[in-house]
Design a protein around this motif. Structure first.
Motif, PDB file in Angstrom:
ATOM      1  N   ARG A 194       0.856  -1.216   0.074  1.00 35.71           N
ATOM      2  CA  ARG A 194      -0.008  -0.024  -0.028  1.00 35.71           C
ATOM      3  C   ARG A 194       0.734   1.347  -0.050  1.00 35.71           C
ATOM      4  NH1 ARG A 194      -2.041   0.657   6.244  1.00 35.71           N
ATOM      5  NH2 ARG A 194      -0.312  -0.226   7.176  1.00 35.71           N
ATOM      6  N   PRO A 195       0.409   2.324  -0.328  1.00 38.88           N
ATOM      7  CA  PRO A 195       1.026   3.641  -0.406  1.00 38.88           C
ATOM      8  C   PRO A 195       1.597   4.034   0.951  1.00 38.88           C
ATOM      9  CG  PRO A 195      -0.820   3.993  -1.637  1.00 38.88           C
ATOM     10  CD  PRO A 195      -0.927   2.486  -1.025  1.00 38.88           C
ATOM     11  N   ALA A 196       3.074   4.380   1.035  1.00 39.30           N
ATOM     12  CA  ALA A 196       3.522   4.615   2.510  1.00 39.30           C
ATOM     13  C   ALA A 196       4.784   5.689   2.011  1.00 39.30           C
ATOM     14  CB  ALA A 196       3.842   3.550   3.261  1.00 39.30           C
ATOM     15  N   ALA A 197       4.991   6.336   2.971  1.00 37.60           N
ATOM     16  CA  ALA A 197       6.148   7.049   3.179  1.00 37.60           C
ATOM     17  C   ALA A 197       6.976   6.936   4.358  1.00 37.60           C
ATOM     18  CB  ALA A 197       5.990   8.582   2.544  1.00 37.60           C
ATOM     19  N   TYR A 198       8.305   7.013   4.327  1.00 35.37           N
ATOM     20  CA  TYR A 198       9.228   6.672   5.473  1.00 35.37           C
ATOM     21  C   TYR A 198      10.500   7.640   5.486  1.00 35.37           C
ATOM     22  CZ  TYR A 198       7.065   2.342   7.734  1.00 35.37           C
ATOM     23  OH  TYR A 198       6.238   1.596   7.912  1.00 35.37           O
ATOM     24  N   ILE A 199      10.798   8.209   6.435  1.00 31.68           N
ATOM     25  CA  ILE A 199      11.843   9.107   6.626  1.00 31.68           C
ATOM     26  C   ILE A 199      12.690   8.299   7.607  1.00 31.68           C
ATOM     27  CG2 ILE A 199      13.116  11.255   7.322  1.00 31.68           C
ATOM     28  CD1 ILE A 199      10.513  12.580   6.234  1.00 31.68           C
ATOM     29  N   ILE A 200      13.729   7.936   6.952  1.00 31.77           N
ATOM     30  CA  ILE A 200      14.844   7.133   7.612  1.00 31.77           C
ATOM     31  C   ILE A 200      16.167   7.938   7.903  1.00 31.77           C
ATOM     32  CG2 ILE A 200      15.763   4.796   7.903  1.00 31.77           C
ATOM     33  CD1 ILE A 200      13.745   3.559   6.348  1.00 31.77           C
ATOM     34  N   THR A 201      16.697   8.122   9.087  1.00 30.58           N
ATOM     35  CA  THR A 201      17.836   9.023   9.342  1.00 30.58           C
ATOM     36  C   THR A 201      18.976   8.121   8.983  1.00 30.58           C
ATOM     37  OG1 THR A 201      17.918   7.865  11.495  1.00 30.58           O
ATOM     38  CG2 THR A 201      16.798   9.933  11.391  1.00 30.58           C
ATOM     39  N   PRO A 202      20.287   8.846   8.719  1.00 29.37           N
ATOM     40  CA  PRO A 202      21.121   7.969   8.328  1.00 29.37           C
ATOM     41  C   PRO A 202      21.785   6.800   9.138  1.00 29.37           C
ATOM     42  CG  PRO A 202      21.711  10.357   7.946  1.00 29.37           C
ATOM     43  CD  PRO A 202      20.114  10.055   8.562  1.00 29.37           C
ATOM     44  N   ASP A 233      -0.224   5.327   4.234  1.00 29.62           N
ATOM     45  CA  ASP A 233      -1.705   5.832   3.572  1.00 29.62           C
ATOM     46  C   ASP A 233      -2.590   4.688   3.078  1.00 29.62           C
ATOM     47  OD1 ASP A 233      -0.077   8.118   3.805  1.00 29.62           O
ATOM     48  OD2 ASP A 233       0.937   7.453   1.707  1.00 29.62           O
ATOM     49  N   THR A 234      -3.744   5.079   2.989  1.00 30.04           N
ATOM     50  CA  THR A 234      -4.884   4.323   2.599  1.00 30.04           C
ATOM     51  C   THR A 234      -4.497   3.883   1.007  1.00 30.04           C
ATOM     52  OG1 THR A 234      -6.456   6.036   1.951  1.00 30.04           O
ATOM     53  CG2 THR A 234      -6.588   5.160   4.205  1.00 30.04           C
ATOM     54  N   VAL A 235      -5.008   3.013   0.650  1.00 32.64           N
ATOM     55  CA  VAL A 235      -5.142   2.394  -0.806  1.00 32.64           C
ATOM     56  C   VAL A 235      -5.759   3.429  -1.689  1.00 32.64           C
ATOM     57  CG1 VAL A 235      -5.822   0.680  -2.161  1.00 32.64           C
ATOM     58  CG2 VAL A 235      -4.989  -0.146  -0.004  1.00 32.64           C
ATOM     59  N   GLY A 236      -5.073   4.003  -2.633  1.00 34.63           N
ATOM     60  CA  GLY A 236      -5.435   4.728  -3.452  1.00 34.63           C
ATOM     61  C   GLY A 236      -5.232   6.460  -3.209  1.00 34.63           C
ATOM     62  N   ALA A 237      -4.483   6.565  -1.782  1.00 38.64           N
ATOM     63  CA  ALA A 237      -4.185   7.883  -1.519  1.00 38.64           C
ATOM     64  C   ALA A 237      -2.559   7.982  -0.904  1.00 38.64           C
ATOM     65  CB  ALA A 237      -5.086   8.187  -0.108  1.00 38.64           C
TER      66      ALA A 237
END
Length: 101
Positions: free
Chosen positions: A65-73, A83-87
């Motif tokens: 599914r849509p997702a966003a992660y910020i991962i530090t060094p 996110d929900t599917v489609g968003a």
């Protein structure tokens, strides 16, 4: 393709963008080429990272599914959006969160 349009802004914020696909390597490469993506698109057809980051689509378990992660060094998750599917989370939100680091 909002991420594609804002890829330079993400890099200007000192970050790198990666997409992860549940398709095999050949299909992942074809998708990236067809969309002219400038950022790396990785294949996870075994869904190891998709499962580890809890982004398996609960309604269609062959996909993420849509997702966003910020991962530090140093490998820590600094922020995430499942996110929900489609968003998708707007790129502006991602840039705001990057600015907080």
């Amino acid at each position: 393709m909002e991420l594609q349009q804002n890829y330079d802004k993400i890099q200007d914020a000192g970050a790198e963008l990666f997409a992860i696909s549940s398709e095999n390597v050949a299909l992942t490469k074809k998708t990236a080429e067809n969309h002219g993506l400038k950022y790396p698109v990785l294949s996870d057809n075994k869904k190891e990272m998709i499962i580890a980051y809890n982004v398996l689509n609960p309604f269609e378990t062959t996909k993420a599914r849509p997702a966003a992660y910020i991962i530090t060094p140093d490998g820590k998750v600094a922020w995430k959006s499942l996110d929900t599917v489609g968003a998708r989370v707007p790129t502006a939100t991602i840039l705001t969160e990057l600015g907080k680091l």
